[in-house]
Write a protein that holds these residues in place. Structure first.
Motif, PDB file in Angstrom:
ATOM      1  N   GLY A 343     -13.181  58.956  26.973  1.00 36.96           N
ATOM      2  CA  GLY A 343     -12.675  58.029  27.962  1.00 36.96           C
ATOM      3  C   GLY A 343     -12.483  58.702  29.299  1.00 36.96           C
ATOM      4  N   GLU A 345      -9.356  59.452  32.180  1.00 41.99           N
ATOM      5  CA  GLU A 345      -7.925  59.418  32.449  1.00 41.99           C
ATOM      6  C   GLU A 345      -7.647  60.138  33.751  1.00 41.99           C
ATOM      7  OE1 GLU A 345      -3.735  60.806  30.319  1.00 41.99           O
ATOM      8  OE2 GLU A 345      -5.603  60.747  29.166  1.00 41.99           O
ATOM      9  N   SER A 346      -6.984  59.440  34.665  1.00 39.09           N
ATOM     10  CA  SER A 346      -6.665  59.980  35.993  1.00 39.09           C
ATOM     11  C   SER A 346      -7.921  60.478  36.700  1.00 39.09           C
ATOM     12  CB  SER A 346      -5.643  61.117  35.880  1.00 39.09           C
ATOM     13  OG  SER A 346      -4.458  60.659  35.273  1.00 39.09           O
ATOM     14  N   SER A 349     -12.975  62.684  33.050  1.00 40.06           N
ATOM     15  CA  SER A 349     -13.569  62.315  31.761  1.00 40.06           C
ATOM     16  C   SER A 349     -13.075  63.257  30.681  1.00 40.06           C
ATOM     17  CB  SER A 349     -15.099  62.384  31.843  1.00 40.06           C
ATOM     18  OG  SER A 349     -15.587  61.464  32.803  1.00 40.06           O
ATOM     19  N   TRP A 350     -12.904  62.733  29.476  1.00 41.06           N
ATOM     20  CA  TRP A 350     -12.492  63.556  28.359  1.00 41.06           C
ATOM     21  C   TRP A 350     -13.192  63.075  27.091  1.00 41.06           C
ATOM     22  CZ3 TRP A 350     -10.317  61.146  24.181  1.00 41.06           C
ATOM     23  CH2 TRP A 350      -9.826  59.854  24.384  1.00 41.06           C
TER      24      TRP A 350
END
Length: 434
Positions: A343, A345-346, A349-350
Motif C-alpha cells: 500500500g 502510507e504518508s 509505498s510499502w
C-alpha cells in the motif's frame, strides 16, 4: 684479544676489544666521548647529557651467536633518535674478529640484526628504483618499500667504535622494508651511498644468543617495521591449500550434479475451492482436497524441491501439503503460509510478505506419487496458485557450509595479517604504493 685505556676525563679504566681499529670511546662513568689517536693524547669530543636511567640490557663484552652463525661480542652501545621526531632506539655494536662489525638495533621491544651489504656498495650493484618517486627499490626480484627516512642524533654512547659516531648526524638514512627483511641506505658527507641488510630477530632468540633472561629484555610495543605478519612463511601455503580445497569442493559438486541430474517431475496450476476439488479425507476437516497429477520417482533416495507461487494481493493463503506414495500409502507432510500486503502510507509505498514459498523433502524412496493439497484462503475466496516439483535440484546449503568451514582459519589469519600490516604502516609516513 682485549686491551685497556684510561678515560681522559675521569681516569676510569675502559676495556676494549678491537685493538687495531677502534678510534673513539665513550666512558660509562663520566659519559664523555673521546678519540684516541695512534700518537698523542686522547681528545674529548662530547659530554653526553641524556644519560639513560637503566644500563643496556646487553652488557658490554657479552658474547652471542647471531643468525649468520657467527659469534659476536658487544663492544659499543648508542642511544639514538630521529632529528625531526621523538622516536628513540638503541643500537648495540657487535664485533667479530673475522667478519668485522654488525649492529643489533632495538626499538620498542623489536630487535633487528644489521650487517653491511658489501655486494651493494658499488654503484653498479645498488638496488634498482622501481618507481620514479623512489618509494620502492628492487633487489633480487624482491620489492622493498620505503618505510622511513631521517637524520639520526646521538643522545648517548658507551664502549668503543671504529669511527666518530657523531659524523652520523650528518647522514640521511632511508629504510626500505620487505618483512622480515630491510635494506638501509646511508647518504651524505659527499660519500658514495652505503647499504646495509637487516633482518628481524625474535626477543627469545636474542635472549638465548646472549644467555640472558628474556625478562631482562624490553617488552614489545605496537608492530615492528619488519616484524613478520601472523602465519609468517606459512601464509602462501595456507592460501594455496585453501584454494585447492575450494576447487575440489566445486569439482565434487559438478560431479555429483552430473551423476544425479536435476529433473522436473511436476508443474501444475490449481485454484482453491474450485470444482475439481475433492472432499477432504481428513475426518475432522470440512476442507476440500486438491489432488495433483501423479509422477514417478526412480532414484532410491532422492531430494525433492517443491516451489509454490500464489496469486494473492493483500491477502493470504495457507497450504498444507501431503506427498503420498500410491503403492505404500506412506506420506510426507508440510505446511506453507504465503501472504502479501502492500500500500501507500504518508506518500511512501510499502510492502511485506511474499507470494512464493519453497519446501525441501529428503530421502524420498522410489515409487509413484501424487500431492494432496488442502488450501485455506482469506474468507475462503478462490485463490490460484502454481506448484512445481523438481528432483535432485542443486542444494547450495551444504556447498556453502563446507566452503565457509574451509575459509574460517584462512579468513581469520588473513584478517590478523591485514590488521598487522595496518598497524605496521600506521607508524610510517609512507605507505605502499598501489
Amino acid at each position: 684479544m682485549e686491551a685497556r685505556l684510561a678515560c681522559p676525563a675521569c681516569q676510569e679504566q675502559l676495556t676494549y676489544y678491537d685493538v687495531v681499529n677502534s678510534t673513539h670511546f665513550a666512558c660509562p662513568a663520566c659519559h664523555v666521548l673521546f678519540s684516541q689517536p695512534a700518537q698523542g693524547p686522547a681528545l674529548k669530543v662530547r659530554q653526553f647529557q641524556d644519560v639513560p636511567r637503566l644500563p643496556p640490557c646487553l652488557p658490554l663484552g657479552s658474547l652471542g651467536t647471531m643468525p649468520d652463525g657467527l659469534p659476536y661480542r658487544v663492544t659499543g652501545y648508542m642511544l639514538r633518535k630521529e632529528k625531526s621526531s621523538p622516536a628513540r632506539w638503541q643500537e648495540f655494536m657487535l664485533f667479530n674478529p673475522t667478519a668485522g662489525y654488525a649492529q643489533l638495533a632495538l626499538y620498542e621491544g623489536h630487535w633487528t640484526f644489521i650487517k653491511p651489504a658489501a655486494e651493494l656498495r658499488s654503484k653498479q650493484q645498488e638496488p634498482q628504483s622501481k618507481t620514479r618517486t623512489q618509494r620502492y627499490v628492487l633487489d633480487n626480484d624482491i620489492a622493498y618499500a620505503l618505510y622511513n627516512k631521517y637524520q639520526p642524533r646521538i643522545l648517548y654512547a658507551r664502549g668503543e667504535f671504529d669511527w666518530n659516531i657523531l659524523d652520523d648526524e650528518r647522514l640521511n638514512v632511508f629504510e626500505y622494508v620487505a618483512p622480515p627483511h630491510m635494506l638501509v641506505q646511508e647518504t651524505g658527507m659527499g660519500q658514495q651511498p652505503q647499504w646495509y641488510r637487516a633482518e628481524h630477530i625474535e626477543p627469545a632468540a636474542v635472549a638465548r644468543a646472549f644467555g640472558v633472561a628474556i625478562s631482562q629484555l624490553p617488552d614489545r610495543d605496537t608492530v615492528g617495521a619488519i616484524q613478520p605478519a601472523p602465519g609468517g612463511d606459512s601464509w602462501p601455503a595456507v592460501r594455496r591449500f585453501t584454494l585447492l580445497l575450494l576447487g575440489l569442493l566445486v569439482l565434487t559438486e559438478i560431479v555429483l550434479a552430473s551423476l544425479r541430474p536435476s529433473r522436473q517431475l511436476l508443474s501444475q496450476h490449481f485454484v482453491s475451492g474450485a470444482s475439481q476439488a475433492l472432499p477432504s479425507f481428513r475426518p475432522d476437516s470440512t476442507e476440500k482436497v486438491l489432488v495433483s497429477s501423479p509422477f514417478e520417482i526412480t532414484e532410491p533416495s532422492t531430494v525433492l524441491d517443491i516451489n509454490l507461487r500464489a496469486e494473492i494481493d493483500n491477502s493470504w493463503l495457507e497450504l498444507p501439503v501431503s506427498l503420498v506414495n500410491e503403492q505404500t500409502g506412506q506420506g510426507f507432510e508440510f505446511t506453507k503460509n504465503m501472504e502479501y500486503y502492500h500500500g501507500v502510507e504518508s506518500g511512501e509505498s510499502w510492502s511485506e510478505g511474499s507470494v512464493q514459498a519453497d519446501a525441501t523433502l529428503t530421502k524420498i524412496p522410489a515409487g509413484r506419487y501424487h500431492l494432496n493439497l488442502y488450501p485455506v484462503s482469506e474468507n475462503n475466496r478462490p485463490v490460484g496458485f502454481s506448484l512445481t516439483v523438481t528432483e535432485n535440484s542443486w542444494q547450495p546449503g551444504n556447498f556453502f557450509l563446507f566452503g565457509l568451514a574451509l575459509l574460517v582459519y584462512p579468513g581469520l589469519l588473513y584478517w590478523r595479517r591485514y590488521n598487522h600490516e595496518q598497524a605496521r604502516w600506521a607508524q610510517s609516513n609512507y605507505g605502499p604504493l598501489t
